[in-house]
Design an enzyme around this catalytic site. Structure first.
Site, PDB file in Angstrom:
ATOM      1  N   GLU A   1       0.837  -1.210   0.000  1.00 33.71           N
ATOM      2  CA  GLU A   1       0.000   0.000   0.000  1.00 33.71           C
ATOM      3  C   GLU A   1       0.871   1.259   0.000  1.00 33.71           C
ATOM      4  O   GLU A   1       0.864   2.058   0.936  1.00 33.71           O
ATOM      5  CB  GLU A   1      -0.951  -0.008   1.201  1.00 33.71           C
ATOM      6  CG  GLU A   1      -1.958  -1.152   1.145  1.00 33.71           C
ATOM      7  CD  GLU A   1      -3.019  -1.067   2.220  1.00 33.71           C
ATOM      8  OE1 GLU A   1      -4.190  -1.344   1.928  1.00 33.71           O
ATOM      9  OE2 GLU A   1      -2.669  -0.721   3.377  1.00 33.71           O
TER      10      GLU A   1
ATOM     11  N   GLU B   1      -6.526  -6.393  -1.710  1.00 39.84           N
ATOM     12  CA  GLU B   1      -7.050  -6.354  -0.338  1.00 39.84           C
ATOM     13  C   GLU B   1      -8.496  -5.876  -0.374  1.00 39.84           C
ATOM     14  O   GLU B   1      -8.789  -4.829  -0.953  1.00 39.84           O
ATOM     15  CB  GLU B   1      -6.253  -5.395   0.558  1.00 39.84           C
ATOM     16  CG  GLU B   1      -4.968  -5.930   1.119  1.00 39.84           C
ATOM     17  CD  GLU B   1      -4.415  -5.032   2.215  1.00 39.84           C
ATOM     18  OE1 GLU B   1      -5.224  -4.475   2.996  1.00 39.84           O
ATOM     19  OE2 GLU B   1      -3.195  -4.876   2.292  1.00 39.84           O
TER      20      GLU B   1
END
Length: 224
Positions: A63, A165
């Site tokens: 991320e 995710e």
């Protein structure tokens, strides 16, 4: 089954709100950090290769839309961040160039921000195979915003796309991912099924009714 290996380059979990530099790398300058990233990535993969478990895909950072290895690799220093990513990719390629590379950003419903990050990396010579996106509604918007963003990315870039995710809206997220233009959507990865939103594994280890959704999804998209 296949293996996706996610390098966090931190002593703790890395996400958009925390990308803390490993203590062992404190005091290193940018060039030394690039060497450390490259060596660590390569050493891990060589160890996996030695035991016959090389990954099929590698995330260089987790991320990373706000950067990684702060403060040097913060998104405020995009050029340095691109160099860090390239150092990690080089480490992968030095072990096995057939391993796919993913850039993982947490911008599932944010199209402008997604394009800015990806365009910058591509314009600075970062070579990767897959765009990874996180999607959590409380941070990344509605299902429509996810669909609009991923649809645009699928038309705009040559890379494949994985929602790497997510937890909520299981059927809807998979419907979006598997129906992107140009067959760019390659699937989804649920995040931590034990305790997050819409978990499907109970505290005693038993599964609840949500597990049945995956049988439906598999039948719809993975059976020939």
């Amino acid at each position: 089954m296949k293996l996706l290996l996610d390098f966090h380059y931190s002593d703790t979990w890395a996400d958009p709100g925390k990308q803390f530099k490993p203590l062992a790398w404190e005091g290193l300058d940018v060039n030394q950090l690039k060497v450390a990233i490259n060596k660590y990535t390569k050493d891990v993969l060589l160890a996996l290769k030695a035991q016959g478990t090389l990954p099929d895909m590698v995330q260089v950072g987790n991320e990373i839309n706000h950067g990684m290895i702060w403060p040097e690799g913060s998104s405020k220093n995009m050029d340095t961040l691109s160099q860090f990513i390239k150092a990690g990719i080089a480490g992968v390629n030095e072990v096995d160039p057939s391993i796919n590379i993913m850039l993982h950003i947490a911008l599932g419903g944010q199209n402008t921000e997604s394009k800015y990050f990806l365009d910058y990396m591509l314009s600075h010579g970062v070579k990767f195979d897959v765009i990874g996106q996180s999607y959590y509604p409380q941070w990344h918007g509605t299902l429509d915003s996810l669909k609009d963003n991923l649809t645009d990315l699928a038309k705009r870039y040559q890379q494949d796309i994985i929602v790497v995710e997510y937890t909520e809206h299981k059927v809807e997220v998979n419907d979006i991912a598997f129906n992107l233009p140009n067959k760019k959507g390659k699937g989804t990865c649920i995040w931590e099924p034990l305790s997050t939103w819409e978990y499907f594994v109970e505290k005693d280890g038993s599964t609840n009714k949500l597990i049945n959704l995956y049988q439906q999804i598999a039948k719809k998209y993975h059976t020939k």
